[in-house]
Scaffold this motif. Structure first.
Motif, mmCIF file in Angstrom:
data_model
loop_
_atom_site.group_PDB
_atom_site.id
_atom_site.type_symbol
_atom_site.label_atom_id
_atom_site.label_comp_id
_atom_site.label_asym_id
_atom_site.label_seq_id
_atom_site.Cartn_x
_atom_site.Cartn_y
_atom_site.Cartn_z
ATOM 1 N N ARG A 174 0.812 -1.266 -0.142
ATOM 2 C CA ARG A 174 -0.041 0.102 0.206
ATOM 3 C C ARG A 174 1.033 1.261 0.203
ATOM 4 O O ARG A 174 1.757 1.388 0.131
ATOM 5 N N SER B 170 -1.072 4.906 3.894
ATOM 6 C CA SER B 170 -1.833 3.483 4.352
ATOM 7 C C SER B 170 -1.161 2.920 5.162
ATOM 8 O O SER B 170 -1.523 2.465 6.304
ATOM 9 N N TRP C 272 -5.001 -3.665 1.550
ATOM 10 C CA TRP C 272 -6.276 -3.445 2.663
ATOM 11 C C TRP C 272 -7.053 -4.427 3.099
ATOM 12 O O TRP C 272 -7.103 -4.838 4.092
#
Length: 163
Positions: free
Chosen positions: A60, A64, A100
Protein backbone atom coordinates in the motif's frame (compact mmCIF):
# COMPACT_ATOMS: atom_id res chain seq x y z
CA UNK A 1 -35.77 -41.03 -5.95
CA UNK A 2 -34.94 -39.82 -9.44
CA UNK A 3 -35.02 -36.29 -10.65
CA UNK A 4 -36.55 -35.17 -13.88
CA UNK A 5 -34.27 -33.75 -16.61
CA UNK A 6 -33.67 -30.07 -16.02
CA UNK A 7 -34.89 -30.28 -12.40
CA UNK A 8 -31.68 -28.60 -11.20
CA UNK A 9 -31.75 -25.84 -13.83
CA UNK A 10 -33.20 -23.37 -11.32
CA UNK A 11 -31.25 -24.64 -8.31
CA UNK A 12 -29.17 -21.75 -6.92
CA UNK A 13 -26.24 -24.00 -5.94
CA UNK A 14 -26.37 -27.02 -8.23
CA UNK A 15 -27.51 -25.54 -11.55
CA UNK A 16 -23.80 -25.73 -12.38
CA UNK A 17 -22.77 -29.14 -11.02
CA UNK A 18 -19.75 -29.48 -8.73
CA UNK A 19 -16.43 -30.31 -10.38
CA UNK A 20 -15.20 -33.85 -10.59
CA UNK A 21 -13.01 -34.77 -7.58
CA UNK A 22 -9.77 -34.80 -9.58
CA UNK A 23 -10.53 -31.32 -10.95
CA UNK A 24 -11.37 -30.10 -7.45
CA UNK A 25 -8.05 -31.46 -6.12
CA UNK A 26 -6.17 -29.59 -8.84
CA UNK A 27 -8.09 -26.35 -8.31
CA UNK A 28 -7.99 -26.25 -4.50
CA UNK A 29 -4.37 -27.40 -4.43
CA UNK A 30 -3.47 -24.57 -6.80
CA UNK A 31 -5.44 -22.10 -4.68
CA UNK A 32 -3.36 -22.98 -1.62
CA UNK A 33 -0.18 -22.52 -3.66
CA UNK A 34 -1.24 -18.92 -4.36
CA UNK A 35 -2.89 -17.91 -1.07
CA UNK A 36 -2.25 -17.85 2.65
CA UNK A 37 -4.71 -16.73 5.29
CA UNK A 38 -4.17 -14.18 8.04
CA UNK A 39 -4.15 -16.74 10.86
CA UNK A 40 -1.54 -18.90 9.15
CA UNK A 41 0.68 -15.86 8.45
CA UNK A 42 0.36 -14.75 12.09
CA UNK A 43 1.21 -18.25 13.35
CA UNK A 44 4.25 -18.47 11.06
CA UNK A 45 5.48 -15.05 12.14
CA UNK A 46 5.03 -15.95 15.82
CA UNK A 47 6.75 -19.34 15.46
CA UNK A 48 9.46 -18.31 13.02
CA UNK A 49 11.22 -15.68 15.08
CA UNK A 50 13.33 -13.52 12.81
CA UNK A 51 13.15 -15.94 9.89
CA UNK A 52 9.61 -17.22 9.27
CA UNK A 53 10.63 -18.54 5.83
CA UNK A 54 9.04 -15.70 3.86
CA UNK A 55 8.98 -11.93 3.60
CA UNK A 56 5.67 -10.22 4.35
CA UNK A 57 5.19 -7.30 1.97
CA UNK A 58 2.73 -4.42 2.42
CA UNK A 59 2.00 -3.07 -1.06
CA UNK A 60 0.00 0.00 0.00
CA UNK A 61 0.85 3.70 -0.08
CA UNK A 62 2.91 5.41 2.61
CA UNK A 63 -0.23 7.05 3.99
CA UNK A 64 -1.90 3.65 4.32
CA UNK A 65 1.25 2.13 5.86
CA UNK A 66 1.31 4.92 8.45
CA UNK A 67 -2.35 4.32 9.25
CA UNK A 68 -1.54 0.73 10.22
CA UNK A 69 0.65 -2.17 9.12
CA UNK A 70 1.75 -5.60 10.30
CA UNK A 71 4.86 -5.59 12.49
CA UNK A 72 7.87 -6.91 10.58
CA UNK A 73 6.36 -6.31 7.15
CA UNK A 74 8.40 -4.71 4.40
CA UNK A 75 6.78 -1.63 2.91
CA UNK A 76 6.99 -1.59 -0.88
CA UNK A 77 4.14 0.08 -2.78
CA UNK A 78 3.15 -1.79 -5.92
CA UNK A 79 4.21 1.09 -8.20
CA UNK A 80 7.79 0.79 -6.87
CA UNK A 81 8.19 -2.99 -7.03
CA UNK A 82 10.01 -3.16 -10.39
CA UNK A 83 12.47 -0.48 -9.27
CA UNK A 84 13.06 -1.46 -5.63
CA UNK A 85 12.34 -5.19 -5.21
CA UNK A 86 15.80 -6.30 -6.42
CA UNK A 87 17.38 -4.08 -3.74
CA UNK A 88 14.99 -5.02 -0.90
CA UNK A 89 14.08 -8.67 -1.49
CA UNK A 90 16.09 -11.88 -1.79
CA UNK A 91 14.77 -13.83 -4.79
CA UNK A 92 15.41 -17.09 -2.91
CA UNK A 93 12.91 -16.16 -0.16
CA UNK A 94 9.18 -16.41 -0.89
CA UNK A 95 7.11 -13.25 -0.54
CA UNK A 96 3.60 -12.94 0.90
CA UNK A 97 1.80 -9.78 -0.20
CA UNK A 98 -1.03 -7.93 1.46
CA UNK A 99 -3.03 -4.78 0.87
CA UNK A 100 -6.15 -3.35 2.56
CA UNK A 101 -8.58 -6.26 2.47
CA UNK A 102 -10.84 -8.49 0.44
CA UNK A 103 -12.36 -5.55 -1.42
CA UNK A 104 -8.94 -4.51 -2.73
CA UNK A 105 -6.86 -6.27 -5.38
CA UNK A 106 -3.64 -4.39 -4.58
CA UNK A 107 -2.00 -7.49 -3.09
CA UNK A 108 -2.87 -9.38 -6.27
CA UNK A 109 -1.28 -6.69 -8.44
CA UNK A 110 1.80 -6.67 -6.21
CA UNK A 111 2.05 -10.47 -6.38
CA UNK A 112 1.82 -10.33 -10.17
CA UNK A 113 4.55 -7.67 -10.36
CA UNK A 114 6.81 -9.77 -8.15
CA UNK A 115 6.12 -12.98 -10.08
CA UNK A 116 7.03 -11.19 -13.30
CA UNK A 117 10.40 -10.40 -11.69
CA UNK A 118 10.93 -14.06 -10.82
CA UNK A 119 9.88 -14.09 -7.16
CA UNK A 120 7.90 -16.94 -5.62
CA UNK A 121 4.85 -15.27 -4.14
CA UNK A 122 1.59 -15.79 -2.29
CA UNK A 123 -1.21 -13.38 -1.46
CA UNK A 124 -2.48 -13.06 2.12
CA UNK A 125 -6.27 -13.37 1.98
CA UNK A 126 -8.13 -10.74 3.97
CA UNK A 127 -5.28 -8.23 3.97
CA UNK A 128 -4.69 -5.72 6.72
CA UNK A 129 -8.42 -5.50 7.44
CA UNK A 130 -8.67 -9.12 8.53
CA UNK A 131 -5.33 -8.95 10.34
CA UNK A 132 -6.82 -6.23 12.55
CA UNK A 133 -10.28 -7.85 12.73
CA UNK A 134 -8.76 -11.13 13.94
CA UNK A 135 -7.12 -9.26 16.81
CA UNK A 136 -3.49 -9.43 15.75
CA UNK A 137 -1.23 -6.52 16.75
CA UNK A 138 -0.31 -3.79 14.30
CA UNK A 139 1.79 -0.66 14.17
CA UNK A 140 0.81 2.87 13.17
CA UNK A 141 2.77 6.07 12.80
CA UNK A 142 1.88 6.65 16.48
CA UNK A 143 3.16 3.28 17.72
CA UNK A 144 1.69 -0.13 18.51
CA UNK A 145 -2.01 -0.78 18.10
CA UNK A 146 -4.54 -3.54 18.25
CA UNK A 147 -8.13 -4.38 18.93
CA UNK A 148 -10.17 -7.26 20.24
CA UNK A 149 -10.86 -10.03 17.76
CA UNK A 150 -14.16 -9.74 15.91
CA UNK A 151 -16.12 -12.91 16.84
CA UNK A 152 -17.43 -13.07 13.27
CA UNK A 153 -13.90 -13.51 11.89
CA UNK A 154 -11.94 -15.27 14.65
CA UNK A 155 -12.67 -17.81 17.37
CA UNK A 156 -13.29 -16.45 20.86
CA UNK A 157 -11.06 -17.77 23.62
CA UNK A 158 -8.62 -19.73 21.43
CA UNK A 159 -6.01 -19.13 18.78
CA UNK A 160 -7.02 -22.19 16.77
CA UNK A 161 -10.11 -22.08 14.56
CA UNK A 162 -9.81 -25.79 13.83
CA UNK A 163 -9.78 -25.44 10.08
Amino acid sequence: MTSQPGALADHPVLSVPPAEPADAVAYFGASLAFHADVSDVAAALAAGGETPGFVLLDSRSTESWDQGHIPGAVHLPTALIAEQAPRLLDPAVPVVTYCWGPGCNGATRAALALARLGYRVKEMLGGFEYWAREGFPYETWEGEGGRAADPLTAPVGTDDCGC
